[in-house]
Motif scaffolding. Structure first.
Motif, PDB file in Angstrom:
ATOM      1  N   ASP A 194      25.855 -26.062  -6.356  1.00  0.00           N
ATOM      2  CA  ASP A 194      25.209 -27.070  -5.869  1.00  0.00           C
ATOM      3  C   ASP A 194      23.911 -26.867  -5.091  1.00  0.00           C
ATOM      4  OD1 ASP A 194      24.357 -29.618  -5.014  1.00  0.00           O
ATOM      5  OD2 ASP A 194      25.663 -30.022  -3.398  1.00  0.00           O
ATOM      6  N   GLY A 195      22.999 -26.828  -5.916  1.00  0.00           N
ATOM      7  CA  GLY A 195      21.441 -26.589  -5.364  1.00  0.00           C
ATOM      8  C   GLY A 195      20.723 -27.769  -5.139  1.00  0.00           C
ATOM      9  N   ALA A 196      21.367 -28.712  -4.983  1.00  0.00           N
ATOM     10  CA  ALA A 196      20.479 -29.987  -4.868  1.00  0.00           C
ATOM     11  C   ALA A 196      19.648 -30.018  -3.746  1.00  0.00           C
ATOM     12  CB  ALA A 196      21.494 -31.294  -4.778  1.00  0.00           C
ATOM     13  N   PHE A 197      19.989 -29.593  -2.468  1.00  0.00           N
ATOM     14  CA  PHE A 197      19.074 -29.474  -1.404  1.00  0.00           C
ATOM     15  C   PHE A 197      18.423 -28.173  -1.553  1.00  0.00           C
ATOM     16  CE2 PHE A 197      18.602 -28.365   3.071  1.00  0.00           C
ATOM     17  CZ  PHE A 197      17.566 -29.351   3.426  1.00  0.00           C
ATOM     18  N   GLY A 198      19.066 -26.948  -1.671  1.00  0.00           N
ATOM     19  CA  GLY A 198      18.250 -25.821  -1.544  1.00  0.00           C
ATOM     20  C   GLY A 198      17.654 -24.972  -3.170  1.00  0.00           C
ATOM     21  N   GLY A 199      17.982 -25.614  -3.917  1.00  0.00           N
ATOM     22  CA  GLY A 199      17.662 -24.980  -5.232  1.00  0.00           C
ATOM     23  C   GLY A 199      15.994 -24.448  -5.533  1.00  0.00           C
ATOM     24  N   SER A 200      15.198 -24.958  -4.664  1.00  0.00           N
ATOM     25  CA  SER A 200      14.147 -24.930  -5.009  1.00  0.00           C
ATOM     26  C   SER A 200      13.484 -23.761  -4.169  1.00  0.00           C
ATOM     27  CB  SER A 200      13.018 -26.094  -4.413  1.00  0.00           C
ATOM     28  OG  SER A 200      13.072 -27.376  -5.359  1.00  0.00           O
ATOM     29  N   ILE A 201      14.418 -23.130  -3.567  1.00  0.00           N
ATOM     30  CA  ILE A 201      14.073 -21.664  -2.999  1.00  0.00           C
ATOM     31  C   ILE A 201      13.837 -20.609  -3.911  1.00  0.00           C
ATOM     32  CG2 ILE A 201      16.464 -20.758  -2.943  1.00  0.00           C
ATOM     33  CD1 ILE A 201      15.945 -19.689  -0.003  1.00  0.00           C
ATOM     34  N   LEU A 202      14.279 -21.166  -5.252  1.00  0.00           N
ATOM     35  CA  LEU A 202      14.186 -20.187  -6.375  1.00  0.00           C
ATOM     36  C   LEU A 202      12.434 -20.162  -6.816  1.00  0.00           C
ATOM     37  CD1 LEU A 202      17.039 -20.928  -8.508  1.00  0.00           C
ATOM     38  CD2 LEU A 202      16.910 -19.210  -7.183  1.00  0.00           C
ATOM     39  N   PHE A 203      11.702 -21.182  -6.334  1.00  0.00           N
ATOM     40  CA  PHE A 203      10.293 -20.948  -6.520  1.00  0.00           C
ATOM     41  C   PHE A 203       9.690 -20.002  -5.727  1.00  0.00           C
ATOM     42  CE2 PHE A 203      10.592 -25.654  -7.855  1.00  0.00           C
ATOM     43  CZ  PHE A 203      10.261 -25.631  -9.014  1.00  0.00           C
ATOM     44  N   SER A 204      10.280 -19.624  -4.738  1.00  0.00           N
ATOM     45  CA  SER A 204       9.472 -18.447  -3.700  1.00  0.00           C
ATOM     46  C   SER A 204       9.964 -17.228  -4.140  1.00  0.00           C
ATOM     47  CB  SER A 204      10.177 -18.903  -2.159  1.00  0.00           C
ATOM     48  OG  SER A 204       9.669 -17.962  -1.315  1.00  0.00           O
ATOM     49  N   ASP A 205       9.060 -16.187  -4.107  1.00  0.00           N
ATOM     50  CA  ASP A 205       9.123 -14.968  -4.313  1.00  0.00           C
ATOM     51  C   ASP A 205       9.746 -14.321  -3.147  1.00  0.00           C
ATOM     52  OD1 ASP A 205       8.512 -14.935  -7.069  1.00  0.00           O
ATOM     53  OD2 ASP A 205       6.397 -14.421  -6.601  1.00  0.00           O
ATOM     54  N   ILE A 206       9.394 -14.938  -2.119  1.00  0.00           N
ATOM     55  CA  ILE A 206       9.897 -14.174  -0.555  1.00  0.00           C
ATOM     56  C   ILE A 206      11.221 -14.293  -0.344  1.00  0.00           C
ATOM     57  CG2 ILE A 206       9.419 -14.140   1.762  1.00  0.00           C
ATOM     58  CD1 ILE A 206       6.470 -14.963   0.961  1.00  0.00           C
ATOM     59  N   TYR A 207      11.534 -15.752  -0.441  1.00  0.00           N
ATOM     60  CA  TYR A 207      12.818 -16.365   0.155  1.00  0.00           C
ATOM     61  C   TYR A 207      14.037 -16.509  -1.064  1.00  0.00           C
ATOM     62  CZ  TYR A 207      10.000 -17.180   4.215  1.00  0.00           C
ATOM     63  OH  TYR A 207       9.545 -17.197   5.200  1.00  0.00           O
ATOM     64  N   LYS A 208      13.695 -16.272  -2.141  1.00  0.00           N
ATOM     65  CA  LYS A 208      14.769 -16.524  -3.320  1.00  0.00           C
ATOM     66  C   LYS A 208      15.916 -15.348  -3.330  1.00  0.00           C
ATOM     67  CE  LYS A 208      12.405 -14.011  -6.978  1.00  0.00           C
ATOM     68  NZ  LYS A 208      11.574 -14.201  -8.512  1.00  0.00           N
ATOM     69  N   ASN A 209      15.610 -14.433  -2.452  1.00  0.00           N
ATOM     70  CA  ASN A 209      16.703 -13.331  -2.439  1.00  0.00           C
ATOM     71  C   ASN A 209      17.851 -13.986  -1.646  1.00  0.00           C
ATOM     72  OD1 ASN A 209      17.530 -10.385  -2.291  1.00  0.00           O
ATOM     73  ND2 ASN A 209      17.565 -10.524  -0.357  1.00  0.00           N
ATOM     74  N   PHE A 210      17.798 -14.901  -1.068  1.00  0.00           N
ATOM     75  CA  PHE A 210      18.769 -15.529  -0.219  1.00  0.00           C
ATOM     76  C   PHE A 210      19.898 -16.274  -1.005  1.00  0.00           C
ATOM     77  CE2 PHE A 210      15.655 -15.834   3.409  1.00  0.00           C
ATOM     78  CZ  PHE A 210      16.336 -15.245   4.308  1.00  0.00           C
ATOM     79  N   ALA A 211      19.353 -16.485  -2.513  1.00  0.00           N
ATOM     80  CA  ALA A 211      20.306 -16.882  -3.250  1.00  0.00           C
ATOM     81  C   ALA A 211      20.795 -16.046  -4.376  1.00  0.00           C
ATOM     82  CB  ALA A 211      19.556 -18.050  -4.084  1.00  0.00           C
ATOM     83  N   LYS A 212      20.712 -14.968  -3.880  1.00  0.00           N
ATOM     84  CA  LYS A 212      21.057 -13.799  -4.716  1.00  0.00           C
ATOM     85  C   LYS A 212      22.462 -13.821  -5.097  1.00  0.00           C
ATOM     86  CE  LYS A 212      21.145  -8.651  -5.018  1.00  0.00           C
ATOM     87  NZ  LYS A 212      21.019  -7.321  -4.212  1.00  0.00           N
ATOM     88  N   GLY A 213      22.895 -13.791  -6.379  1.00  0.00           N
ATOM     89  CA  GLY A 213      24.140 -14.013  -7.050  1.00  0.00           C
ATOM     90  C   GLY A 213      23.956 -15.422  -7.747  1.00  0.00           C
ATOM     91  N   ILE A 214      22.981 -15.985  -7.563  1.00  0.00           N
ATOM     92  CA  ILE A 214      23.147 -17.478  -8.454  1.00  0.00           C
ATOM     93  C   ILE A 214      23.151 -17.319  -9.950  1.00  0.00           C
ATOM     94  CG2 ILE A 214      20.503 -17.366  -8.486  1.00  0.00           C
ATOM     95  CD1 ILE A 214      22.740 -20.434  -8.415  1.00  0.00           C
ATOM     96  N   GLU A 215      22.776 -16.108 -10.519  1.00  0.00           N
ATOM     97  CA  GLU A 215      23.069 -15.682 -11.845  1.00  0.00           C
ATOM     98  C   GLU A 215      24.332 -15.628 -12.170  1.00  0.00           C
ATOM     99  OE1 GLU A 215      22.699 -11.948  -9.672  1.00  0.00           O
ATOM    100  OE2 GLU A 215      21.580 -13.577  -9.624  1.00  0.00           O
ATOM    101  N   ASN A 216      25.270 -15.552 -11.160  1.00  0.00           N
ATOM    102  CA  ASN A 216      26.630 -15.610 -11.539  1.00  0.00           C
ATOM    103  C   ASN A 216      27.058 -16.865 -11.811  1.00  0.00           C
ATOM    104  OD1 ASN A 216      26.816 -12.845 -11.404  1.00  0.00           O
ATOM    105  ND2 ASN A 216      26.960 -13.033  -9.068  1.00  0.00           N
ATOM    106  N   ALA A 217      26.461 -18.154 -11.635  1.00  0.00           N
ATOM    107  CA  ALA A 217      27.005 -19.314 -11.565  1.00  0.00           C
ATOM    108  C   ALA A 217      26.897 -19.762 -13.224  1.00  0.00           C
ATOM    109  CB  ALA A 217      26.009 -20.252 -10.990  1.00  0.00           C
ATOM    110  N   ASP A 218      27.893 -20.807 -13.689  1.00  0.00           N
ATOM    111  CA  ASP A 218      28.008 -21.245 -14.719  1.00  0.00           C
ATOM    112  C   ASP A 218      26.973 -22.465 -14.921  1.00  0.00           C
ATOM    113  OD1 ASP A 218      30.556 -19.816 -16.361  1.00  0.00           O
ATOM    114  OD2 ASP A 218      31.142 -20.243 -14.323  1.00  0.00           O
ATOM    115  N   THR A 219      26.984 -23.097 -13.806  1.00  0.00           N
ATOM    116  CA  THR A 219      25.863 -24.331 -13.842  1.00  0.00           C
ATOM    117  C   THR A 219      25.223 -24.432 -12.709  1.00  0.00           C
ATOM    118  OG1 THR A 219      27.479 -26.054 -13.037  1.00  0.00           O
ATOM    119  CG2 THR A 219      27.137 -25.846 -15.592  1.00  0.00           C
ATOM    120  N   LEU A 220      24.050 -24.836 -12.636  1.00  0.00           N
ATOM    121  CA  LEU A 220      23.205 -25.149 -11.323  1.00  0.00           C
ATOM    122  C   LEU A 220      22.886 -26.456 -11.291  1.00  0.00           C
ATOM    123  CD1 LEU A 220      21.783 -24.068  -8.777  1.00  0.00           C
ATOM    124  CD2 LEU A 220      19.569 -23.487 -10.340  1.00  0.00           C
TER     125      LEU A 220
END
Length: 267
Positions: free
Chosen positions: A175-201
């Motif tokens: 559930d990235g409804a609130f914080g999914g847009s962190i993926l737009f950031s080259d600086i902060y997207k590291n906080f979502a490391k492991g998202i590539e393991n998700a089946d859906t976003l």
């Protein structure tokens, strides 16, 4: 929700002027192609490859519900519905828990796992509960992770959740409804490391991404896993791999305008 970009307003205006229904490809082919293009681009930001797919929905609640239904359809037979168990933390958004009940899970088949001192799901308690449920004859099939909980903005340990879901053959919707847009950031997207393991976003772009309300989407790592689960079998008119179609949704090109005017690169 965030402040609204003027480009999003322009897109919303176009949506109202053309008034397209995108419940099917034949209704609005150009809009459907734009939707597919955007979904693949956003999926690439999460580390998904070209096999990803999905659709825009009317909100995060529907995106999360669709993700949970996809898990059920892929991992449980109809005879196993009564023994299927889903897991989420005490910080998971209430809409997810409501969605699990709407799709038919009993209250005792929805396990709420305590969070740790950082308000992230406690993976040790999660795995312990999964083992206990297996020993009782249940079938764990679903772990809900979060990128940015509503209460605290915490992000669950997605790498560990990915390990657990692979170990027990489960489904991991994030559930990235609130914080999914962190993926737009080259600086902060590291906080979502492991998202590539998700089946859906699930991702709401009206939060952080300056889109007008409501702009939400569901992205699957493998689009084939959400194909035709609610459409008529062998119907040649089946368009999007829509598991839980929002047939009343209108064409919303605002993200397309936002992406292209600002020069963001699509997949």
């Amino acid at each position: 929700t965030s402040a609204v970009s003027p480009y999003s307003l322009a897109g919303a205006g176009l949506s109202d002027i053309y008034n397209l229904n995108v419940g099917g490809f034949e209704n609005a082919p150009s809009a459907a192609i734009i939707e597919e293009k955007l979904i693949k681009w956003m999926g690439s930001l999460a580390g998904f490859d070209d096999n990803c797919g999905g659709l825009f929905t009317s909100g995060g609640s529907l995106s999360n519900l669709s993700a949970c239904i996809a898990a059920r359809e892929n991992l449980l037979s109809e005879d196993e519905y009564p023994i299927g168990v889903a897991y989420c933390s005490d910080q998971t958004h209430s809409s997810v828990k409501k969605g699990l009940k709407l799709m038919g899970l009993r209250k005792d088949n929805i396990k709420i796992i305590p969070s740790d001192d950082e308000f992230k799901i406690d993976v040790n308690k999660l795995e312990k509960q999964i083992k206990e449920d297996i020993n009782k004859g249940y079938k764990p099939f679903l772990i809900i992770g979060s990128i940015g909980t509503t209460n605290t903005g915490s992000i669950d340990p997605l790498i560990e959740l990915g390990r657990i879901k692979d170990k027990y053959n489960m489904w991991l919707p994030v559930d990235g409804a609130f914080g999914g847009s962190i993926l737009f950031s080259d600086i902060y997207k590291n906080f979502a490391k492991g998202i590539e393991n998700a089946d859906t976003l699930s991702w709401d772009t009206h939060k952080w991404a300056m889109q007008s309300y409501a702009s939400s989407c569901l992205i699957a790592k493998d689009k084939k896993k959400i194909e035709n689960n609610e459409t008529v079998e062998d119907d040649p008119r089946n368009y999007l791999y829509k598991l839980y179609c929002d047939f009343l949704k209108k064409y919303k090109p605002k993200m397309f305008v936002f992406e292209n005017v600002l020069g963001l690169k699509s997949a």
